[in-house]
Structures are given as structure tokens and as C-alpha cells.
Design a protein around this motif. Structure first.
Motif, mmCIF file in Angstrom:
data_model
loop_
_atom_site.group_PDB
_atom_site.id
_atom_site.type_symbol
_atom_site.label_atom_id
_atom_site.label_comp_id
_atom_site.label_asym_id
_atom_site.label_seq_id
_atom_site.Cartn_x
_atom_site.Cartn_y
_atom_site.Cartn_z
ATOM 1 N N ASN A 1 0.837 -1.207 0.000
ATOM 2 C CA ASN A 1 0.000 0.000 0.000
ATOM 3 C C ASN A 1 0.868 1.252 0.000
ATOM 4 N N GLN A 2 1.827 1.332 -0.921
ATOM 5 C CA GLN A 2 2.808 2.414 -0.919
ATOM 6 C C GLN A 2 2.185 3.793 -1.118
ATOM 7 N N ALA A 3 1.219 3.908 -2.013
ATOM 8 C CA ALA A 3 0.609 5.220 -2.259
ATOM 9 C C ALA A 3 -0.150 5.709 -1.028
ATOM 10 N N LEU A 4 -0.901 4.832 -0.402
ATOM 11 C CA LEU A 4 -1.648 5.215 0.795
ATOM 12 C C LEU A 4 -0.698 5.568 1.936
ATOM 13 N N TYR B 1 -17.212 4.931 7.794
ATOM 14 C CA TYR B 1 -16.228 5.685 7.032
ATOM 15 C C TYR B 1 -15.326 4.688 6.319
ATOM 16 N N TYR B 2 -14.985 5.009 5.067
ATOM 17 C CA TYR B 2 -14.110 4.148 4.270
ATOM 18 C C TYR B 2 -12.945 4.958 3.734
ATOM 19 N N ILE B 3 -11.848 4.269 3.402
ATOM 20 C CA ILE B 3 -10.698 4.893 2.771
ATOM 21 C C ILE B 3 -10.367 4.082 1.523
ATOM 22 N N ALA B 4 -10.059 4.766 0.435
ATOM 23 C CA ALA B 4 -9.730 4.084 -0.821
ATOM 24 C C ALA B 4 -8.329 3.496 -0.724
ATOM 25 N N THR B 5 -8.194 2.244 -1.142
ATOM 26 C CA THR B 5 -6.885 1.591 -1.153
ATOM 27 C C THR B 5 -6.411 1.336 -2.565
ATOM 28 N N GLN B 6 -7.225 1.671 -3.560
ATOM 29 C CA GLN B 6 -6.844 1.539 -4.963
ATOM 30 C C GLN B 6 -7.283 2.780 -5.702
ATOM 31 N N GLY B 7 -6.566 3.106 -6.754
ATOM 32 C CA GLY B 7 -6.924 4.273 -7.546
ATOM 33 C C GLY B 7 -5.687 4.955 -8.085
#
Length: 60
Positions: free
Chosen positions: A13-16, A48-54
Motif C-alpha cells: 500500500n505504498q501510495a496510501l 467511514y471508508y478509505i480508498a486503497t486503490q486508484g
């Protein structure tokens, strides 16, 4: 992914990790955590959610 304080691997999960760092936990070398917002929802039926892809946003 629901924001419930999970500890994630940086390598997966480098970007996050680049956005959050280890401010919410983890060792900052191999792991980091996402925020735990469980219980702070305005409505108990929501999460609440957080995006892990994109797409990782570019910065100047």
C-alpha cells in the motif's frame, strides 16, 4: 476498506502510506495503520471508508 484502525503492509500500500505515513500507528518501516473512525459515524448504520486503490495524485 472501512476505517477501523487496521495495520497494513507498506509494500502492498505504498501510495496510501505516502499520504498517511504512520501517524495512526504502525512502525513506519514495514507497517502503518489507517485511522480508526469506528464509533464516530454520524449515523450508526454508516461507516467511514478509505480508498486503497486508484490513481495516486501528482503534486507540484
Amino acid at each position: 476498506m472501512p476505517c477501523e484502525g487496521q495495520v497494513l503492509q507498506i509494500v502492498q500500500n505504498q501510495a496510501l502510506f505516502a499520504l498517511l505515513g504512520n501517524i495512526y500507528g504502525g512502525d513506519g518501516r514495514t507497517t502503518f495503520a489507517i485511522p480508526n473512525l469506528k464509533g464516530s459515524e454520524p449515523n450508526p448504520a454508516t461507516k467511514y471508508y478509505i480508498a486503497t486503490q486508484g490513481i495516486f495524485p501528482q503534486r507540484d
